[in-house]
Design a protein around this motif. Sequence first.
Motif, PDB file in Angstrom:
ATOM      1  N   GLY A 178       0.811  -1.215   0.000  1.00 54.74           N
ATOM      2  CA  GLY A 178       0.000   0.000   0.000  1.00 54.74           C
ATOM      3  C   GLY A 178       0.840   1.258   0.000  1.00 54.74           C
ATOM      4  N   LEU A 179       1.929   1.258   0.764  1.00 52.15           N
ATOM      5  CA  LEU A 179       2.804   2.435   0.817  1.00 52.15           C
ATOM      6  C   LEU A 179       3.557   2.627  -0.493  1.00 52.15           C
ATOM      7  CD1 LEU A 179       4.279   2.118   4.431  1.00 52.15           C
ATOM      8  CD2 LEU A 179       2.492   3.685   3.638  1.00 52.15           C
ATOM      9  N   SER A 180       3.954   1.534  -1.136  1.00 46.90           N
ATOM     10  CA  SER A 180       4.683   1.657  -2.394  1.00 46.90           C
ATOM     11  C   SER A 180       3.824   2.289  -3.484  1.00 46.90           C
ATOM     12  CB  SER A 180       5.180   0.283  -2.852  1.00 46.90           C
ATOM     13  OG  SER A 180       4.090  -0.548  -3.219  1.00 46.90           O
ATOM     14  N   PHE A 181       2.516   2.133  -3.374  1.00 52.29           N
ATOM     15  CA  PHE A 181       1.617   2.811  -4.302  1.00 52.29           C
ATOM     16  C   PHE A 181       1.203   4.185  -3.778  1.00 52.29           C
ATOM     17  CE2 PHE A 181      -2.651   3.853  -5.834  1.00 52.29           C
ATOM     18  CZ  PHE A 181      -2.459   3.782  -7.202  1.00 52.29           C
ATOM     19  N   GLY A 182       0.968   4.273  -2.470  1.00 51.03           N
ATOM     20  CA  GLY A 182       0.419   5.500  -1.906  1.00 51.03           C
ATOM     21  C   GLY A 182       1.401   6.649  -1.808  1.00 51.03           C
ATOM     22  N   LEU A 183       2.677   6.372  -1.521  1.00 50.72           N
ATOM     23  CA  LEU A 183       3.631   7.468  -1.334  1.00 50.72           C
ATOM     24  C   LEU A 183       3.949   8.204  -2.636  1.00 50.72           C
ATOM     25  CD1 LEU A 183       6.028   6.023   1.375  1.00 50.72           C
ATOM     26  CD2 LEU A 183       3.991   7.440   1.630  1.00 50.72           C
ATOM     27  N   PRO A 184       4.159   7.528  -3.777  1.00 48.81           N
ATOM     28  CA  PRO A 184       4.248   8.303  -5.023  1.00 48.81           C
ATOM     29  C   PRO A 184       2.977   9.084  -5.317  1.00 48.81           C
ATOM     30  CG  PRO A 184       5.155   6.105  -5.340  1.00 48.81           C
ATOM     31  CD  PRO A 184       4.489   6.110  -3.995  1.00 48.81           C
ATOM     32  N   LEU A 185       1.832   8.513  -4.961  1.00 45.93           N
ATOM     33  CA  LEU A 185       0.569   9.230  -5.159  1.00 45.93           C
ATOM     34  C   LEU A 185       0.481  10.436  -4.230  1.00 45.93           C
ATOM     35  CD1 LEU A 185      -2.070   9.160  -6.738  1.00 45.93           C
ATOM     36  CD2 LEU A 185      -3.034   7.703  -4.961  1.00 45.93           C
ATOM     37  N   MET A 186       1.041  10.329  -3.039  1.00 45.36           N
ATOM     38  CA  MET A 186       1.096  11.456  -2.107  1.00 45.36           C
ATOM     39  C   MET A 186       1.900  12.606  -2.711  1.00 45.36           C
ATOM     40  SD  MET A 186       2.756  11.457   1.715  1.00 45.36           S
ATOM     41  CE  MET A 186       2.484  12.780   2.883  1.00 45.36           C
ATOM     42  N   ALA A 187       3.037  12.260  -3.330  1.00 42.91           N
ATOM     43  CA  ALA A 187       3.857  13.289  -3.978  1.00 42.91           C
ATOM     44  C   ALA A 187       3.082  13.956  -5.113  1.00 42.91           C
ATOM     45  CB  ALA A 187       5.149  12.676  -4.492  1.00 42.91           C
ATOM     46  N   TYR A 188       2.365  13.156  -5.892  1.00 34.87           N
ATOM     47  CA  TYR A 188       1.576  13.724  -6.990  1.00 34.87           C
ATOM     48  C   TYR A 188       0.473  14.625  -6.454  1.00 34.87           C
ATOM     49  CZ  TYR A 188      -1.877  13.934 -10.741  1.00 34.87           C
ATOM     50  OH  TYR A 188      -2.796  14.368 -11.663  1.00 34.87           O
ATOM     51  N   ALA A 189      -0.231  14.173  -5.422  1.00 37.22           N
ATOM     52  CA  ALA A 189      -1.316  14.980  -4.857  1.00 37.22           C
ATOM     53  C   ALA A 189      -0.791  16.291  -4.293  1.00 37.22           C
ATOM     54  CB  ALA A 189      -2.045  14.184  -3.771  1.00 37.22           C
ATOM     55  N   ALA A 190       0.403  16.257  -3.687  1.00 35.82           N
ATOM     56  CA  ALA A 190       0.975  17.481  -3.124  1.00 35.82           C
ATOM     57  C   ALA A 190       1.359  18.480  -4.206  1.00 35.82           C
ATOM     58  CB  ALA A 190       2.195  17.139  -2.274  1.00 35.82           C
ATOM     59  N   SER A 191       1.582  18.011  -5.423  1.00 34.95           N
ATOM     60  CA  SER A 191       1.983  18.909  -6.514  1.00 34.95           C
ATOM     61  C   SER A 191       0.796  19.591  -7.183  1.00 34.95           C
ATOM     62  CB  SER A 191       2.783  18.125  -7.564  1.00 34.95           C
ATOM     63  OG  SER A 191       1.939  17.198  -8.238  1.00 34.95           O
ATOM     64  N   ILE A 192      -0.415  19.116  -6.918  1.00 37.17           N
ATOM     65  CA  ILE A 192      -1.600  19.666  -7.576  1.00 37.17           C
ATOM     66  C   ILE A 192      -2.077  20.909  -6.829  1.00 37.17           C
ATOM     67  CG2 ILE A 192      -4.008  19.223  -8.171  1.00 37.17           C
ATOM     68  CD1 ILE A 192      -3.309  16.321  -8.542  1.00 37.17           C
ATOM     69  N   LYS A 193      -2.316  21.972  -7.556  1.00 41.85           N
ATOM     70  CA  LYS A 193      -2.795  23.220  -6.951  1.00 41.85           C
ATOM     71  C   LYS A 193      -4.286  23.461  -7.201  1.00 41.85           C
ATOM     72  CE  LYS A 193       1.747  25.414  -7.099  1.00 41.85           C
ATOM     73  NZ  LYS A 193       2.547  26.584  -7.560  1.00 41.85           N
ATOM     74  N   GLU A 194      -4.826  22.862  -8.228  1.00 39.07           N
ATOM     75  CA  GLU A 194      -6.255  22.957  -8.515  1.00 39.07           C
ATOM     76  C   GLU A 194      -6.782  21.569  -8.831  1.00 39.07           C
ATOM     77  OE1 GLU A 194      -8.256  25.499  -8.288  1.00 39.07           O
ATOM     78  OE2 GLU A 194      -6.729  27.013  -7.837  1.00 39.07           O
ATOM     79  N   GLU A 195      -7.799  21.129  -8.092  1.00 34.63           N
ATOM     80  CA  GLU A 195      -8.369  19.805  -8.304  1.00 34.63           C
ATOM     81  C   GLU A 195      -9.410  19.904  -9.416  1.00 34.63           C
ATOM     82  OE1 GLU A 195     -10.027  16.236  -8.488  1.00 34.63           O
ATOM     83  OE2 GLU A 195     -11.350  17.800  -7.759  1.00 34.63           O
ATOM     84  N   LYS A 196      -9.123  19.265 -10.538  1.00 33.29           N
ATOM     85  CA  LYS A 196     -10.012  19.303 -11.708  1.00 33.29           C
ATOM     86  C   LYS A 196     -10.339  17.883 -12.180  1.00 33.29           C
ATOM     87  CE  LYS A 196      -8.179  23.764 -13.256  1.00 33.29           C
ATOM     88  NZ  LYS A 196      -7.524  24.520 -14.356  1.00 33.29           N
ATOM     89  N   GLY A 197     -10.500  17.003 -11.226  1.00 31.25           N
ATOM     90  CA  GLY A 197     -10.847  15.630 -11.559  1.00 31.25           C
ATOM     91  C   GLY A 197      -9.660  14.704 -11.717  1.00 31.25           C
ATOM     92  N   GLN A 198      -8.460  15.174 -11.318  1.00 29.90           N
ATOM     93  CA  GLN A 198      -7.275  14.321 -11.484  1.00 29.90           C
ATOM     94  C   GLN A 198      -7.373  13.044 -10.661  1.00 29.90           C
ATOM     95  OE1 GLN A 198      -7.278  17.607 -10.740  1.00 29.90           O
ATOM     96  NE2 GLN A 198      -5.445  18.658 -11.485  1.00 29.90           N
ATOM     97  N   PHE A 199      -7.906  13.151  -9.442  1.00 31.08           N
ATOM     98  CA  PHE A 199      -7.960  11.971  -8.582  1.00 31.08           C
ATOM     99  C   PHE A 199      -8.975  10.953  -9.094  1.00 31.08           C
ATOM    100  CE2 PHE A 199      -6.697  15.132  -5.084  1.00 31.08           C
ATOM    101  CZ  PHE A 199      -5.363  14.998  -5.419  1.00 31.08           C
ATOM    102  N   ALA A 200     -10.060  11.439  -9.673  1.00 33.58           N
ATOM    103  CA  ALA A 200     -11.030  10.511 -10.271  1.00 33.58           C
ATOM    104  C   ALA A 200     -10.399   9.774 -11.449  1.00 33.58           C
ATOM    105  CB  ALA A 200     -12.271  11.275 -10.733  1.00 33.58           C
ATOM    106  N   LEU A 201      -9.569  10.464 -12.219  1.00 30.83           N
ATOM    107  CA  LEU A 201      -8.873   9.817 -13.329  1.00 30.83           C
ATOM    108  C   LEU A 201      -7.880   8.773 -12.816  1.00 30.83           C
ATOM    109  CD1 LEU A 201      -8.188  12.887 -15.663  1.00 30.83           C
ATOM    110  CD2 LEU A 201      -9.923  11.108 -15.947  1.00 30.83           C
ATOM    111  N   VAL A 202      -7.208   9.089 -11.709  1.00 32.03           N
ATOM    112  CA  VAL A 202      -6.278   8.125 -11.120  1.00 32.03           C
ATOM    113  C   VAL A 202      -7.019   6.854 -10.709  1.00 32.03           C
ATOM    114  CG1 VAL A 202      -4.799   7.675  -9.131  1.00 32.03           C
ATOM    115  CG2 VAL A 202      -4.575   9.822 -10.377  1.00 32.03           C
ATOM    116  N   MET A 203      -8.165   7.012 -10.066  1.00 35.80           N
ATOM    117  CA  MET A 203      -8.926   5.843  -9.633  1.00 35.80           C
ATOM    118  C   MET A 203      -9.419   5.033 -10.829  1.00 35.80           C
ATOM    119  SD  MET A 203      -8.844   5.758  -6.351  1.00 35.80           S
ATOM    120  CE  MET A 203     -10.111   4.534  -6.065  1.00 35.80           C
ATOM    121  N   ARG A 204      -9.835   5.731 -11.867  1.00 35.63           N
ATOM    122  CA  ARG A 204     -10.435   5.031 -13.006  1.00 35.63           C
ATOM    123  C   ARG A 204      -9.405   4.410 -13.933  1.00 35.63           C
ATOM    124  NH1 ARG A 204     -15.280   8.051 -15.866  1.00 35.63           N
ATOM    125  NH2 ARG A 204     -16.054   7.625 -13.760  1.00 35.63           N
ATOM    126  N   PHE A 205      -8.323   5.131 -14.198  1.00 28.93           N
ATOM    127  CA  PHE A 205      -7.380   4.686 -15.223  1.00 28.93           C
ATOM    128  C   PHE A 205      -6.060   4.155 -14.662  1.00 28.93           C
ATOM    129  CE2 PHE A 205     -10.059   7.829 -17.455  1.00 28.93           C
ATOM    130  CZ  PHE A 205     -10.576   6.989 -18.436  1.00 28.93           C
TER     131      PHE A 205
END
Length: 285
Positions: A178-205
């Motif tokens: 879980g951490l091996s997947f979640g920590l890179p995702l944490m870095a990506y989430a921290a880089s986003i300044k405006e949420e425009k559906g990026q996380f929904a795309l991550v879950m779907r694709f």
Amino acid sequence: MPAQQTRTTTAPPLRAHPPRVSAERARRFGSWYYAEHALKVMNGYRWTLIAYSVGNPVMYLFAMGVGLATLVDRNSPDAFGGVSYLAFIAPALLSSATIMTAATEFTFPVMDGFKWRRVYYGPHASPLAVHQIVNGYIIAITLRLLLMTAIYFGIVAAFGASPSPWGWVAVPVAVLCGLSFGLPLMAYAASIKEEKGQFALVMRFVVTPLFLFSGTFFPLDTLPIGLQWIGWISPLWHGTELGRLLTYGYQEPVWLVVIHVVYLIVLAILGWRMARKIYEKRLGA
């Protein structure tokens, strides 16, 4: 008869630590202080967490590992190396549960800390360093994953899906997955300044294809070669293979076991380092 005399004692007045002492403790134990804060926040909706984190994989266990398993075992008794379909699928569900939880906790809550409620800025104004905020949140999520996985493994073991005495080691392996997947995702989430559906795309694709094409419900080598690469790069496949090795003695060459472990550790470390750098850039080192 003389009245009994009650002796009352006055409690000593409470005194706050001097600022110097508080600052020294924060610099020493800041990561654990922030982890305590994050865990107390989670405690406010603990029943929702339990229902999602444990109930969801248990339903998969009943539907796929118990319901479907009766048909699979009846028609293909030797399709999974001599073990039941329930034993085959249980380690995969164990690892996939940690990835699903990590995908939830390392996306919106991370952005919430920077943008919506800006919960990172209060601790950052204290003597806590940026890396302590990062580490503290990771500690809190790791403890949550550990508790959730331990409960789920207990259910799996109760169904007899972990006959090996080393099956319990699958719990920390699933947490690492879980951490091996979640920590890179944490870095990506921290880089986003405006949420425009990026996380929904991550879950779907990203999350959903990894869940379907990582050898979760069937051996990876039964897929067309053009789809097997999804499993090769997926932390879920590496965690699942290790889990099967530990829970029922799945046959795996030593060199491939080493690759599984190293791959998960390297992904987690890279994600952690990237997250620290992005946090320091946004909050100020």
